[in-house]
Design an enzyme around this catalytic site. Structure first.
Site, PDB file in Angstrom:
ATOM      1  N   GLU A 151       0.865  -1.174   0.000  1.00  0.00           N
ATOM      2  CA  GLU A 151       0.000   0.000   0.000  1.00  0.00           C
ATOM      3  C   GLU A 151       0.899   1.220   0.000  1.00  0.00           C
ATOM      4  O   GLU A 151       1.935   1.237   0.659  1.00  0.00           O
ATOM      5  CB  GLU A 151      -0.899   0.051   1.247  1.00  0.00           C
ATOM      6  CG  GLU A 151      -1.968  -1.009   1.295  1.00  0.00           C
ATOM      7  CD  GLU A 151      -1.545  -2.203   2.140  1.00  0.00           C
ATOM      8  OE1 GLU A 151      -0.472  -2.141   2.777  1.00  0.00           O
ATOM      9  OE2 GLU A 151      -2.274  -3.203   2.140  1.00  0.00           O
TER      10      GLU A 151
ATOM     11  N   TYR B 295       7.662   2.039  -7.692  1.00  0.00           N
ATOM     12  CA  TYR B 295       6.956   0.758  -7.718  1.00  0.00           C
ATOM     13  C   TYR B 295       6.541   0.368  -9.134  1.00  0.00           C
ATOM     14  O   TYR B 295       6.649  -0.799  -9.521  1.00  0.00           O
ATOM     15  CB  TYR B 295       5.743   0.781  -6.784  1.00  0.00           C
ATOM     16  CG  TYR B 295       6.108   1.015  -5.326  1.00  0.00           C
ATOM     17  CD1 TYR B 295       7.236   0.430  -4.765  1.00  0.00           C
ATOM     18  CD2 TYR B 295       5.337   1.823  -4.519  1.00  0.00           C
ATOM     19  CE1 TYR B 295       7.578   0.642  -3.440  1.00  0.00           C
ATOM     20  CE2 TYR B 295       5.658   2.040  -3.183  1.00  0.00           C
ATOM     21  CZ  TYR B 295       6.788   1.446  -2.656  1.00  0.00           C
ATOM     22  OH  TYR B 295       7.117   1.664  -1.349  1.00  0.00           O
TER      23      TYR B 295
END
Length: 159
Positions: free
Chosen positions: A114, A126
């Site tokens: 998250e 990411y």
């Protein structure tokens, strides 16, 4: 067998140990509105299902870390943080890649995380590492002003 990965800036990456809890809590507190206490890090570091990796110099001064939790064939990035003076030098990427390499020896086949939807630098990292957004969690992260930020849930296959 000692695990060891190279990192930018003359640093290296190795598995974290329980004795690193205080340094991890300090760096985490510099990185997030609600840093985790030393005791939480000590508990994670004492658990084989929570591998952690530190980027450090030859004197073991820690510049950043990543903490992962394993459950069956899944891994979750619990948190990653880099000391402010080391940010922007590729340590986050190096820590993630060390984790991926180590996880190849585990049953984990997919990783989740998250991230605050407003943390654009982390989201870019990411995505470069192969993560894709799969959902959101409204009100997940507390903010200093009392509001709450939405978390972007991301995932990637581990191979």
């Amino acid at each position: 067998m000692m695990k060891f990965w190279m990192a930018p800036g003359g640093l290296h990456i190795e598995p974290a140990e329980t004795r690193d809890a205080k340094d991890l809590a300090r760096i985490h507190g510099q990185s997030f509105f609600r840093g985790w206490p030393t005791g939480d890090f000590a508990a994670f570091l004492g658990d084989a299902a929570s591998p952690a990796y530190i980027a450090c110099d030859s004197r073991r001064r820690i510049a950043g870390f990543a903490l992962i939790r394993l459950a069956a064939d899944e891994a979750e990035l619990l948190t990653i943080a880099v000391d402010p003076k080391w940010r922007g030098k590729g340590l986050g990427r190096a820590l993630m890649e060390a984790g991926f390499a180590d996880l190849m020896l585990s049953p984990a086949r997919r990783m989740f995380l998250e991230v605050d939807e407003q943390n654009l630098a982390a989201i870019r990292l990411y995505k470069r590492l192969g993560f894709e957004a799969i959902s959101t969690r409204k009100g997940y992260y507390p903010r200093p002003d009392g509001s709450a930020a939405t978390a972007l849930v991301m995932a990637r296959d581990l191979g």
